[in-house]
Design a protein around this motif. Sequence first.
Motif, PDB file in Angstrom:
ATOM      1  N   MET B   1       0.833  -1.200   0.000  1.00  0.00           N
ATOM      2  CA  MET B   1       0.000   0.000   0.000  1.00  0.00           C
ATOM      3  C   MET B   1       0.872   1.256   0.000  1.00  0.00           C
ATOM      4  SD  MET B   1      -2.865   1.170   2.810  1.00  0.00           S
ATOM      5  CE  MET B   1      -3.296  -0.543   3.083  1.00  0.00           C
ATOM      6  N   ARG B   2       0.482   2.217  -0.834  1.00  0.00           N
ATOM      7  CA  ARG B   2       1.200   3.493  -0.798  1.00  0.00           C
ATOM      8  C   ARG B   2       0.799   4.234   0.477  1.00  0.00           C
ATOM      9  NH1 ARG B   2      -1.059   6.224  -5.914  1.00  0.00           N
ATOM     10  NH2 ARG B   2       0.259   7.954  -5.244  1.00  0.00           N
ATOM     11  N   VAL B   3       1.793   4.733   1.187  1.00  0.00           N
ATOM     12  CA  VAL B   3       1.507   5.502   2.405  1.00  0.00           C
ATOM     13  C   VAL B   3       2.096   6.897   2.227  1.00  0.00           C
ATOM     14  CG1 VAL B   3       1.720   5.652   4.895  1.00  0.00           C
ATOM     15  CG2 VAL B   3       1.576   3.398   3.801  1.00  0.00           C
ATOM     16  N   VAL B   4       1.217   7.865   2.190  1.00  0.00           N
ATOM     17  CA  VAL B   4       1.589   9.256   1.946  1.00  0.00           C
ATOM     18  C   VAL B   4       1.670   9.982   3.288  1.00  0.00           C
ATOM     19  CG1 VAL B   4       0.704  11.408   0.976  1.00  0.00           C
ATOM     20  CG2 VAL B   4       0.579   9.277  -0.360  1.00  0.00           C
ATOM     21  N   VAL B   5       2.741  10.737   3.469  1.00  0.00           N
ATOM     22  CA  VAL B   5       2.908  11.521   4.699  1.00  0.00           C
ATOM     23  C   VAL B   5       3.091  12.991   4.318  1.00  0.00           C
ATOM     24  CG1 VAL B   5       4.231  11.818   6.831  1.00  0.00           C
ATOM     25  CG2 VAL B   5       4.050   9.542   5.777  1.00  0.00           C
ATOM     26  N   PRO B   6       2.019  13.771   4.367  1.00  0.00           N
ATOM     27  CA  PRO B   6       2.141  15.200   4.024  1.00  0.00           C
ATOM     28  C   PRO B   6       2.995  15.922   5.063  1.00  0.00           C
ATOM     29  CG  PRO B   6      -0.172  14.479   4.043  1.00  0.00           C
ATOM     30  CD  PRO B   6       0.630  13.403   4.707  1.00  0.00           C
ATOM     31  N   PHE B   7       3.830  16.845   4.586  1.00  0.00           N
ATOM     32  CA  PHE B   7       4.736  17.550   5.508  1.00  0.00           C
ATOM     33  C   PHE B   7       4.856  19.014   5.091  1.00  0.00           C
ATOM     34  CE2 PHE B   7       9.119  18.678   6.986  1.00  0.00           C
ATOM     35  CZ  PHE B   7       8.876  18.558   8.348  1.00  0.00           C
ATOM     36  N   ALA B   8       4.542  19.905   6.035  1.00  0.00           N
ATOM     37  CA  ALA B   8       4.668  21.344   5.781  1.00  0.00           C
ATOM     38  C   ALA B   8       6.095  21.758   6.130  1.00  0.00           C
ATOM     39  CB  ALA B   8       3.658  22.118   6.629  1.00  0.00           C
ATOM     40  N   ALA B   9       6.971  21.681   5.152  1.00  0.00           N
ATOM     41  CA  ALA B   9       8.399  21.856   5.430  1.00  0.00           C
ATOM     42  C   ALA B   9       8.759  23.287   5.806  1.00  0.00           C
ATOM     43  CB  ALA B   9       9.212  21.418   4.209  1.00  0.00           C
ATOM     44  N   GLU B  10       7.984  24.240   5.318  1.00  0.00           N
ATOM     45  CA  GLU B  10       8.370  25.634   5.535  1.00  0.00           C
ATOM     46  C   GLU B  10       7.722  26.280   6.754  1.00  0.00           C
ATOM     47  OE1 GLU B  10       7.169  26.116   1.583  1.00  0.00           O
ATOM     48  OE2 GLU B  10       9.072  27.014   0.926  1.00  0.00           O
ATOM     49  N   THR B  11       6.589  25.754   7.179  1.00  0.00           N
ATOM     50  CA  THR B  11       5.910  26.351   8.337  1.00  0.00           C
ATOM     51  C   THR B  11       5.612  25.269   9.363  1.00  0.00           C
ATOM     52  OG1 THR B  11       3.818  26.012   7.191  1.00  0.00           O
ATOM     53  CG2 THR B  11       4.814  28.204   7.042  1.00  0.00           C
TER      54      THR B  11
END
Lengths: 236, 236
Positions: B1-11
Motif C-alpha cells: 500500500m502506498r503511504v503518503v505523509v504530508p509535511f509542511a516543510a516551511e511552516t
Amino acid sequence: MRVVVPFAAETPKTRLESVFSPDERSRFARAMLADVLRAIAETGHEPTVVSTAPLAVADLELPEAVAAVTSVAVDERPLTDAVNARLPGGDGAADGIGAAGDSDRNPVAVVMADLALATPGALEGVLTTAADVAIAPGRGGGTNALVVRHPAFRADYHGTSYLDHCEIAQSVGADLETVDSFRLGTDIDEPADLVEVLVHGRAGDRALARLHEFGFVLDDRGGRVGVAREGDLASE
Amino acid sequence: MRVVVPFAAETPKTRLESVFSPDERSRFARAMLADVLRAIAETGHEPTVVSTAPLAVADLELPEAVAAVTSVAVDERPLTDAVNARLPGGDGAADGIGAAGDSDRNPVAVVMADLALATPGALEGVLTTAADVAIAPGRGGGTNALVVRHPAFRADYHGTSYLDHCEIAQSVGADLETVDSFRLGTDIDEPADLVEVLVHGRAGDRALARLHEFGFVLDDRGGRVGVAREGDLASE
C-alpha cells in the motif's frame, strides 16, 4: 469482574464552569456517568458507583436493564483511598464484597465517570487483557481505565498517574499492559473536550443529548474547532 | 500500500512557537516525521513524504532500512489537493505512480507527520481494515490517519474533517470504519501535547530525544500536568 466507577457527586466537572451553569454541570456529569454505566452493563459486568455523596440511581434515568445491575456505595475518602480499598488485596470490607475472603483473587476494574465516549467494545479492550494490571491512559498522563488482577498493586491518582502506575506495577512484580484507545483516552474535563462528545457521541448517549439540549453546537469559525451555544453563533 | 505523509516543510508546527525557537520547531517537526516514517516502514510499507518544499531524506537521519524505502515528492498545493491527487482515482500522475492506469485499484494511506506516538501496531490497526475508507480520528474532529480503497472518495481536510469524511464516504457509497487509537489520535500541535510525547514516547524515538535535548521535562506542580524547561523549574 467488579467494575468501580468513582464519582465526585458534590463537585462535578469544575473545569467546565466557564461554559456551564452549576445546574448544567451537575446534569452533564450525571449524563456522562449514565453513559459509562450503560457501556459497562453492556459488556456484561455490574458497575458499582463509588460516590462521594449519596446518589439515587433513579435520578440517573438509566435504562431498566442497566439500573438493575448498578449499585451505589458512598465513600467520602479521596479518590485514591476509595479505589485502593476496593482493589484485590484491599480492605475487602468495602461495599460488603469480598468479606468472604475472596477479595484477593477477583480482579477489579476502575473506570472514570467522565469517559463520555466509552463504548462496550472499547471497554472490552481493557477488561479482557490477561495482564496483572491493564491501563487505558488518558491525556496528560492520566489513568482513565484500570484493571487490577494483582493483589499487591495499589493505585495513586495524583499527577501523572499513568507513569506512577507503571512504576508501582513494576515495583510489585506485576506485568502491565497499556491499552490504546482514543475513546477511553478521552476524559471530558474542559470546554475543548466537549468537541469530542459532539463529534463522536452516538445516538442514545445521554451526554450528547444534554449538550444538544443546552444548545451546544460545533463552532469551526476559528482555526480550531470548538463549541458554542447556538444562540451565540446566530447573534454574531 | 502506498503511504503518503504530508509535511509542511516551511511552516512547521507554528502553534508550538510559544515554547520552541524557530530552529527547535523545525528540528522537532523533522524528528516527529522521522518517527512516523520509521513506524510506517516497520509495518512493511514504503512511505512517500509529500512535502511543500524540497526535503533531503539524509537530513532526517533515518535508520538505513527506513531511508531505503522512503521517497520524497514536492507538492506546493494545499494539503487537501496534494492528498486528493494521490488517492485511488486521483490524477494518477502524482509521483509517477499509477501512470500505468492502476491508480484506481491500489489503496492509499495518508498519515499525518505529527503523530509522534504512532507505533507499527497502532498503524496496522488502520492499515489492515477491509473498509472502503478507514479513519483514525484525532482530537478536535481531525483525520490523523486515513486509508482509502474507494476510487470515488475525496478528502477535505478543512474544519472537522472527520465528520466531513464520514459524509463524503456516505455520499459516494463507501463504507467507513473508525479506528479507535489513542496513539494515532494524538497529533502534536500545541504545548500541552508535548506532555504526551514525554509520557508515551519510547526509547529510540527521535521526537522524545529532541525534547530531552531541548531540556523539557514533565511539570506537575500545578493541578494539570504540563511541560517546562528543566532550567525554569530549577530557578523557581
